[in-house]
Motif scaffolding. Structure first.
Motif, PDB file in Angstrom:
ATOM      1  N   TYR A   1       0.836  -1.210   0.000  1.00  0.00           N
ATOM      2  CA  TYR A   1       0.000   0.000   0.000  1.00  0.00           C
ATOM      3  C   TYR A   1       0.869   1.258   0.000  1.00  0.00           C
ATOM      4  CZ  TYR A   1      -3.355   3.550   1.373  1.00  0.00           C
ATOM      5  OH  TYR A   1      -4.114   4.697   1.399  1.00  0.00           O
ATOM      6  N   LEU A   2       1.846   1.313   0.884  1.00  0.00           N
ATOM      7  CA  LEU A   2       2.707   2.497   0.957  1.00  0.00           C
ATOM      8  C   LEU A   2       3.550   2.655  -0.307  1.00  0.00           C
ATOM      9  CD1 LEU A   2       3.928   2.434   4.676  1.00  0.00           C
ATOM     10  CD2 LEU A   2       2.169   3.870   3.648  1.00  0.00           C
ATOM     11  N   TYR A   3       4.018   1.553  -0.831  1.00  0.00           N
ATOM     12  CA  TYR A   3       4.822   1.599  -2.057  1.00  0.00           C
ATOM     13  C   TYR A   3       4.003   2.174  -3.218  1.00  0.00           C
ATOM     14  CZ  TYR A   3       7.762  -0.116  -5.904  1.00  0.00           C
ATOM     15  OH  TYR A   3       8.548  -0.211  -7.027  1.00  0.00           O
ATOM     16  N   GLN A   4       2.737   1.793  -3.280  1.00  0.00           N
ATOM     17  CA  GLN A   4       1.881   2.243  -4.377  1.00  0.00           C
ATOM     18  C   GLN A   4       1.351   3.659  -4.173  1.00  0.00           C
ATOM     19  OE1 GLN A   4      -1.161  -0.792  -4.583  1.00  0.00           O
ATOM     20  NE2 GLN A   4       0.341  -2.417  -4.967  1.00  0.00           N
ATOM     21  N   HIS A   5       1.324   4.138  -2.934  1.00  0.00           N
ATOM     22  CA  HIS A   5       0.704   5.430  -2.646  1.00  0.00           C
ATOM     23  C   HIS A   5       1.705   6.542  -2.344  1.00  0.00           C
ATOM     24  CE1 HIS A   5      -2.861   2.902  -2.354  1.00  0.00           C
ATOM     25  NE2 HIS A   5      -3.580   3.996  -2.448  1.00  0.00           N
ATOM     26  N   GLN A   6       2.977   6.255  -2.480  1.00  0.00           N
ATOM     27  CA  GLN A   6       3.973   7.321  -2.317  1.00  0.00           C
ATOM     28  C   GLN A   6       4.027   8.159  -3.592  1.00  0.00           C
ATOM     29  OE1 GLN A   6       8.064   5.995  -1.850  1.00  0.00           O
ATOM     30  NE2 GLN A   6       8.593   7.763  -0.569  1.00  0.00           N
ATOM     31  N   TYR A   7       4.057   9.472  -3.429  1.00  0.00           N
ATOM     32  CA  TYR A   7       4.137  10.346  -4.598  1.00  0.00           C
ATOM     33  C   TYR A   7       5.477  10.150  -5.313  1.00  0.00           C
ATOM     34  CZ  TYR A   7       0.192  12.941  -2.521  1.00  0.00           C
ATOM     35  OH  TYR A   7      -1.014  13.301  -1.993  1.00  0.00           O
ATOM     36  N   PRO A   8       5.537  10.451  -6.611  1.00  0.00           N
ATOM     37  CA  PRO A   8       6.787  10.299  -7.360  1.00  0.00           C
ATOM     38  C   PRO A   8       7.962  11.087  -6.772  1.00  0.00           C
ATOM     39  CG  PRO A   8       4.962  10.575  -8.883  1.00  0.00           C
ATOM     40  CD  PRO A   8       4.418  10.812  -7.504  1.00  0.00           C
ATOM     41  N   ASN A   9       7.672  12.225  -6.111  1.00  0.00           N
ATOM     42  CA  ASN A   9       8.758  13.024  -5.528  1.00  0.00           C
ATOM     43  C   ASN A   9       9.219  12.513  -4.169  1.00  0.00           C
ATOM     44  OD1 ASN A   9       6.590  13.784  -3.924  1.00  0.00           O
ATOM     45  ND2 ASN A   9       7.107  15.962  -3.931  1.00  0.00           N
ATOM     46  N   GLY A  10       8.598  11.419  -3.684  1.00  0.00           N
ATOM     47  CA  GLY A  10       8.994  10.829  -2.408  1.00  0.00           C
ATOM     48  C   GLY A  10       8.114  11.211  -1.237  1.00  0.00           C
ATOM     49  N   GLU A  11       7.230  12.186  -1.431  1.00  0.00           N
ATOM     50  CA  GLU A  11       6.339  12.647  -0.367  1.00  0.00           C
ATOM     51  C   GLU A  11       5.202  11.654  -0.148  1.00  0.00           C
ATOM     52  OE1 GLU A  11       3.650  16.662   0.645  1.00  0.00           O
ATOM     53  OE2 GLU A  11       4.633  16.418  -1.304  1.00  0.00           O
ATOM     54  N   PHE A  12       4.694  11.609   1.078  1.00  0.00           N
ATOM     55  CA  PHE A  12       3.496  10.836   1.383  1.00  0.00           C
ATOM     56  C   PHE A  12       2.318  11.781   1.581  1.00  0.00           C
ATOM     57  CE2 PHE A  12       6.381   7.325   2.613  1.00  0.00           C
ATOM     58  CZ  PHE A  12       5.756   6.299   1.917  1.00  0.00           C
ATOM     59  N   CYS A  13       1.167  11.335   1.170  1.00  0.00           N
ATOM     60  CA  CYS A  13      -0.045  12.135   1.312  1.00  0.00           C
ATOM     61  C   CYS A  13      -0.352  12.410   2.784  1.00  0.00           C
ATOM     62  CB  CYS A  13      -1.226  11.403   0.673  1.00  0.00           C
ATOM     63  SG  CYS A  13      -2.816  12.234   0.863  1.00  0.00           S
ATOM     64  N   CYS A  14      -0.799  13.605   3.057  1.00  0.00           N
ATOM     65  CA  CYS A  14      -1.256  13.950   4.400  1.00  0.00           C
ATOM     66  C   CYS A  14      -2.445  14.891   4.253  1.00  0.00           C
ATOM     67  CB  CYS A  14      -0.146  14.608   5.205  1.00  0.00           C
ATOM     68  SG  CYS A  14      -0.526  14.736   6.978  1.00  0.00           S
ATOM     69  N   TYR A  15      -3.466  14.649   5.055  1.00  0.00           N
ATOM     70  CA  TYR A  15      -4.668  15.477   4.998  1.00  0.00           C
ATOM     71  C   TYR A  15      -4.722  16.421   6.186  1.00  0.00           C
ATOM     72  CZ  TYR A  15      -6.212  11.896   1.698  1.00  0.00           C
ATOM     73  OH  TYR A  15      -6.296  11.025   0.635  1.00  0.00           O
ATOM     74  N   ARG A  16      -5.417  17.513   5.961  1.00  0.00           N
ATOM     75  CA  ARG A  16      -5.673  18.512   6.996  1.00  0.00           C
ATOM     76  C   ARG A  16      -7.179  18.533   7.234  1.00  0.00           C
ATOM     77  NH1 ARG A  16      -3.281  24.161   7.864  1.00  0.00           N
ATOM     78  NH2 ARG A  16      -4.973  25.412   8.700  1.00  0.00           N
ATOM     79  N   ALA A  17      -7.601  18.422   8.474  1.00  0.00           N
ATOM     80  CA  ALA A  17      -9.034  18.386   8.788  1.00  0.00           C
ATOM     81  C   ALA A  17      -9.280  19.029  10.144  1.00  0.00           C
ATOM     82  CB  ALA A  17      -9.543  16.951   8.782  1.00  0.00           C
ATOM     83  N   LEU A  18     -10.546  19.287  10.425  1.00  0.00           N
ATOM     84  CA  LEU A  18     -10.916  19.934  11.685  1.00  0.00           C
ATOM     85  C   LEU A  18     -11.331  18.943  12.773  1.00  0.00           C
ATOM     86  CD1 LEU A  18     -12.924  23.070  10.490  1.00  0.00           C
ATOM     87  CD2 LEU A  18     -10.576  22.959  11.325  1.00  0.00           C
ATOM     88  N   ASP A  19     -11.713  17.719  12.391  1.00  0.00           N
ATOM     89  CA  ASP A  19     -12.160  16.745  13.385  1.00  0.00           C
ATOM     90  C   ASP A  19     -11.184  15.584  13.472  1.00  0.00           C
ATOM     91  OD1 ASP A  19     -13.080  16.005  10.732  1.00  0.00           O
ATOM     92  OD2 ASP A  19     -14.020  14.291  11.721  1.00  0.00           O
ATOM     93  N   ARG A  20     -11.234  14.874  14.573  1.00  0.00           N
ATOM     94  CA  ARG A  20     -10.261  13.818  14.849  1.00  0.00           C
ATOM     95  C   ARG A  20     -10.330  12.685  13.832  1.00  0.00           C
ATOM     96  NH1 ARG A  20      -6.967  12.816  18.892  1.00  0.00           N
ATOM     97  NH2 ARG A  20      -6.353  10.688  19.411  1.00  0.00           N
ATOM     98  N   ARG A  21     -11.543  12.360  13.363  1.00  0.00           N
ATOM     99  CA  ARG A  21     -11.705  11.270  12.404  1.00  0.00           C
ATOM    100  C   ARG A  21     -11.502  11.730  10.965  1.00  0.00           C
ATOM    101  NH1 ARG A  21     -13.513   6.698  14.731  1.00  0.00           N
ATOM    102  NH2 ARG A  21     -14.384   6.853  16.844  1.00  0.00           N
TER     103      ARG A  21
END
Length: 368
Positions: free
Chosen positions: A25-45
């Motif tokens: 999963y991590l291998y397939q979802h890493q961006y080409p530049n090496g970064e990993f996705c991260c989301y910003r949200a207002l609630d804990r879930r």
């Protein structure tokens, strides 16, 4: 005996398959530049106003959780790409910013201790060349009167001729008005001191005469029951017990004196269904902490079972906020990638724990 061996092998195979799915999963979802996705949200879930955000620190955190799996070719490739991304993000003297270079908030936010030590620990583990001595000097110049490190690498009222310290601190003076608005909107304070951040810093810096005050500060937090109080960055007390456990695992034996207290408080966060806190992320950190602190084997087994059951079909575990201040008031950051990293780290530790147990090399001292 054959029956017991079959059960043990079946359990190890289950863990191994879960780890392999998580790696894929991590291998397939890493961006080409090496970064990993991260989301910003207002609630804990992370369901309310959840949007992707370009931040550097989470990539360093995910990469660090994978170090125990570096012998796997896909993990090795992931780490190479992550190092390339983080090396590009690194500022003068090794200081690192939470926000990525392309993020519009990067010029307004000073570098911080947590992002810096995560990158430093990763580079040390992988023998990557970087300005190590300069980075360590900058960090130690950020100590407060109580020995703990402030969260933000900024100018403080202290006499020093260190040029990097002044260059790093004067960076935000370039845009004073925008910077003032940034601090007000984000809810950060220049005097923030993070409990988990200081544990992470000690993990990177190592125990020495200069860092002994950091350890004293952390131990005092446990004795005075301050660890559940609001952290300047990490919200869950389980993360604090996990961060201290990493220090135990690294050989900081002075923490042995607080082992009974930490285990008791850690177990107070376990739900009737076996989940710790409110998420697989906290459960993963709890499993790692239980192994680091030599917790009850039956609790470790149950926690691992719960964590394995939480894995999704694609190999990931659900996202929840790891980083951020008060939910509902300021943003928090998290992602499936972050959670999956901690889950893989925990299951790798659990796999090693199982092997020690089955070979009779497991050490467990019950709490009196």
């Amino acid at each position: 005996m054959d029956r017991l061996n079959q059960i043990a092998l079946s359990r190890l195979n289950q863990v191994e398959q879960a780890v392999l799915r998580g790696i894929d999963y991590l291998y397939q979802h890493q961006y080409p530049n090496g970064e990993f996705c991260c989301y910003r949200a207002l609630d804990r879930r992370m369901q309310e106003q959840c949007t992707p955000d370009s931040v550097a620190a989470p990539t360093a955190i995910v990469a660090n959780t994978l170090l125990g799996l570096n012998d796997h070719p896909k993990v090795s490739a992931v780490l190479v790409r992550a190092v390339s991304f983080l090396d590009y993000q690194m500022m003068r003297g090794g200081a690192c910013n939470y926000y990525a270079l392309r993020n519009p908030l990067f010029p307004l936010c000073p570098p911080d201790v947590d992002s810096t030590v995560h990158v430093g620990a990763l580079f040390d583990a992988l023998n990557v060349d970087y300005p190590r001595a300069d980075m360590r000097s900058l960090l130690l110049l950020n100590q407060g009167n109580n020995g703990a490190l402030y969260t933000w690498l900024m100018l403080r009222p202290r006499p020093t001729l260190n040029r990097l310290y002044w260059r790093t601190g004067l960076r935000i003076v370039k845009r004073p008005f925008d910077s003032l608005l940034f601090w007000k909107k984000q809810g950060y304070r220049r005097t923030d001191v993070g409990k988990v951040i200081n544990a992470n810093a000690l993990y990177y810096l190592g125990l020495s005469e200069a860092t002994q005050p950091i350890l004293d500060y952390l131990v005092k937090l446990v004795h005075t029951k301050q660890e559940p109080a609001s952290d300047s960055w990490y919200r869950s007390p389980i993360t604090f017990y996990y961060a201290l456990g990493r220090l135990i695992d690294k050989g900081v034996r002075q923490l042995e004196n607080v082992r009974p207290v930490v285990l008791e408080r850690l177990l107070s966060h376990q739900q009737p269904d076996g989940l710790f806190g409110e998420s697989p992320l906290e459960t993963a950190q709890a499993l790692s902490a239980l192994i680091y602190w030599q917790g009850n084997p039956m609790v470790i087994e149950r926690t691992a079972t719960v964590l394995l059951a939480q894995q999704a079909k694609q190999g990931e575990w659900s996202r929840t906020v790891l980083l951020g201040r008060e939910p509902g008031k300021t943003a928090g950051w998290g992602s499936e990638e972050l959670t999956t990293g901690f889950c893989l780290e925990a299951l790798t530790s659990y796999r090693n724990w199982l092997k020690k147990r089955d070979t009779g090399k497991l050490s467990y001292t019950p709490i009196a």
